[in-house]
Design an enzyme around this catalytic site. Structure first.
Site, mmCIF file in Angstrom:
data_model
loop_
_atom_site.group_PDB
_atom_site.id
_atom_site.type_symbol
_atom_site.label_atom_id
_atom_site.label_comp_id
_atom_site.label_asym_id
_atom_site.label_seq_id
_atom_site.Cartn_x
_atom_site.Cartn_y
_atom_site.Cartn_z
ATOM 1 N N ASP A 234 1.550 -9.613 4.264
ATOM 2 C CA ASP A 234 2.692 -8.622 3.685
ATOM 3 C C ASP A 234 1.968 -8.096 2.676
ATOM 4 O O ASP A 234 1.628 -8.828 1.591
ATOM 5 C CB ASP A 234 3.571 -9.708 3.188
ATOM 6 C CG ASP A 234 4.753 -8.681 2.749
ATOM 7 O OD1 ASP A 234 4.233 -7.583 1.872
ATOM 8 O OD2 ASP A 234 5.781 -9.382 2.111
ATOM 9 N N LYS A 260 6.213 1.971 -2.363
ATOM 10 C CA LYS A 260 5.477 1.396 -3.640
ATOM 11 C C LYS A 260 3.919 2.044 -3.763
ATOM 12 O O LYS A 260 3.135 1.546 -4.823
ATOM 13 C CB LYS A 260 5.165 -0.068 -3.133
ATOM 14 C CG LYS A 260 6.579 -0.730 -3.053
ATOM 15 C CD LYS A 260 6.397 -2.344 -2.763
ATOM 16 C CE LYS A 260 7.737 -3.009 -2.306
ATOM 17 N NZ LYS A 260 8.678 -3.104 -3.280
HETATM 18 N N1 PMP Z 1 7.342 -7.947 0.657
HETATM 19 C C1 PMP Z 1 6.974 -8.033 -0.720
HETATM 20 C C2 PMP Z 1 6.045 -8.787 -1.451
HETATM 21 C C3 PMP Z 1 7.675 -6.936 -1.698
HETATM 22 O O1 PMP Z 1 7.475 -6.926 -2.713
HETATM 23 C C4 PMP Z 1 8.723 -5.997 -0.775
HETATM 24 C C5 PMP Z 1 9.507 -5.223 -1.678
HETATM 25 N N2 PMP Z 1 9.887 -5.555 -2.658
HETATM 26 C C6 PMP Z 1 8.849 -6.203 0.387
HETATM 27 C C7 PMP Z 1 8.203 -7.303 0.886
HETATM 28 C C8 PMP Z 1 9.822 -5.392 1.213
HETATM 29 O O2 PMP Z 1 9.533 -4.005 1.210
HETATM 30 P P1 PMP Z 1 10.522 -2.805 1.807
HETATM 31 O O3 PMP Z 1 11.928 -3.133 0.832
HETATM 32 O O4 PMP Z 1 9.912 -1.487 1.284
HETATM 33 O O5 PMP Z 1 10.710 -3.153 3.260
#
Ligand code: PMP
Length: 443
Positions: A234, A260
């Site tokens: 991830d 992000k």
């Molecule tokens: N994994 C991690 C480590 C994250 O920080 C986040 C977002 N906070 C996500 C997954 C999920 O990302 P998204 O909401 O953009 O799908």
């Protein structure tokens, strides 16, 4: 590649993979030419950073949740919508050809960011969450059965946990969780013990969104492979800060989100080895993902289109591609260097505040700081800081099991990006001092 400084090693990969002749806006004047880091020029590219909040200059320290978008991305999306919009892939008219080229050009720049020479290994998704769900549904349903093991860690974001719980409900597979040390790192001895169960997959975050821990993903992938498991990383909190080197990490799947890393929301990517994508069944059915459809049955398009059913988020993808190019033009070394300066300064300053408990390791981390301050509730802290224009996040950060692990329900979290300034660290510390005053001191 696991260390932020090691991102520099991948620069050549990016430069050589970079698509040439794309229709990106110029990168001139981005503030990081010739190794110079002109913070003012960089900040000037983010219009939102010059606004005020509650009568104070905005100090945006919620970048782990979502980063801001530079003019280059905003302009590229606007130009796409004003001049090039049509549906992709299916049309023969000029606009459809231009939209398709813009969409596929974005795939090339996102592929370059991921560190693959093969853009077909990039599947556009709604974000990291959907990328993990895609793997859990498509690969998981096809290749995981009752009694098989999936190894996760106790520091996973819910996005890299709940899809596997759903898979476990569907298939009867077992989930195992690598322990987290009190210092906020993964317990690799525990990991080795879990690998003895010969799991089918290890799915682990590259950087913890709560602790800032930079996990040794190369090591984790090597050990997992030696035990016969595939690996999913991830990368939501890593891809914004470093060039991803999927080949160097050696993983099988890598997921990340546009929003992000200076791009639009609602779009992200799954990188996977082409052979894996080829053998995985479709994730969703519909238009775009088929080769032929008959009433009796259908056949599938080639990868990556097999996994992109329906009309995609075209403008979002175009913005994502531009964001990847923007980061490449700023330069991974320059980004890492400025973020490291901020990280050290913030670690020192926060470390000096009596009653402030900082989670996560001192070394091997990014500039994401989760903390509690005396017995002030993190939501109260966040509210007080907001009154001074300082945006931080408070809550469980989609890490409830990790919060349970530490016996807390929430933390305050300040997360920095390359456009943040040392003055914003001062603002944060002053704001914390004010919060202590409001609460009559720190217990
Ligand atoms: N994994 C991690 C480590 C994250 O920080 C986040 C977002 N906070 C996500 C997954 C999920 O990302 P998204 O909401 O953009 O799908």
């Amino acid at each position: 590649m696991t260390e932020m400084t090691e991102a520099t090693r991948a620069t050549g990969v990016l430069a050589s993979n970079r698509p040439s002749g794309g229709d990106a806006d110029t990168g001139a004047g981005d503030g990081a030419e010739a190794g110079r880091w002109d913070l003012e020029a960089i900040r000037a590219q983010f219009p939102i950073l010059s606004r005020e909040v509650n009568g104070h200059p905005l100090a945006y320290l919620d970048n782990a949740a979502s980063s801001q978008q530079p003019l280059r991305v905003l302009n590229r999306v606007e130009r796409y919508l004003r001049e090039q919009h049509a549906n992709v892939h299916r049309g023969v008219h000029q606009l459809s050809a231009e939209a398709t080229e813009a969409y596929e050009d974005a795939r090339r720049s996102v592929a370059a960011h991921a560190g693959t020479a093969d853009p077909a290994e990039i599947v556009f998704t709604r974000g990291t969450t959907e990328a993990v769900n895609l793997v859990a549904s498509s690969w998981g349903d096809a290749f995981v059965g009752a009694g098989d093991g999936i190894v996760l860690t106790k520091m996973e974001h819910h996005s890299n946990l709940v899809p596997w719980q759903l898979l476990a409900d569907r298939t009867g597979c077992d989930l195992h969780f690598v322990d987290v040390t009190p210092g906020g790192t993964l317990d690799l001895d525990d990991f080795d013990r879990l690998l003895e169960k010969r799991p089918r997959l290890v799915a682990c975050t590259h950087v913890s969104n709560s602790l800032g821990t930079l996990n040794p993903v190369r090591e984790i992938v090597d050990r997992a492979h030696a035990a016969g498991a595939l690996t999913l990383i991830d990368g939501a909190q890593a891809a914004p800060h470093m060039l991803t080197d999927v080949a160097g990490i050696g993983c099988d799947f890598y997921a990340f989100s546009s929003h992000k890393m200076c791009g639009p929301t609602g779009v992200g990517a799954l990188w996977a080895r082409r052979e894996l994508l080829a053998e995985m069944p479709p994730y969703q059915g519909g238009g775009e993902m088929i080769s032929e459809v008959r009433l009796e049955g259908s056949s599938w398009a080639q990868v990556p289109h097999k996994f992109e059913a329906g009309t995609p988020n075209i403008s979002g993808v175009v913005g994502f591609g531009e964001a990847a190019r923007f980061l490449a033009d700023l330069g991974p070394e320059a980004i890492a260097s400025h973020e490291n300066t901020l990280k050290s300064a913030a670690l020192n300053r926060l470390g000096e505040i009596e009653g402030l408990h900082l989670y996560g390791p001192r070394e091997g981390r990014t500039a994401v700081f989760s903390f509690t301050y005396g017995d002030i509730h993190p939501h109260d802290l966040s509210t007080i800081l907001d009154q001074r224009g300082i945006a931080i996040r408070a809550g469980h950060h989609c890490n409830q099991p990790l919060m349970d692990h530490y016996g807390i329900s929430a933390t305050a979290r300040a997360s920095f990006y390359f456009y943040n300034s040392p003055e914003e660290i001062d603002a944060l510390c002053d704001g914390l001092a004010m919060a202590a005053e409001v609460f009559g001191g720190i217990a």
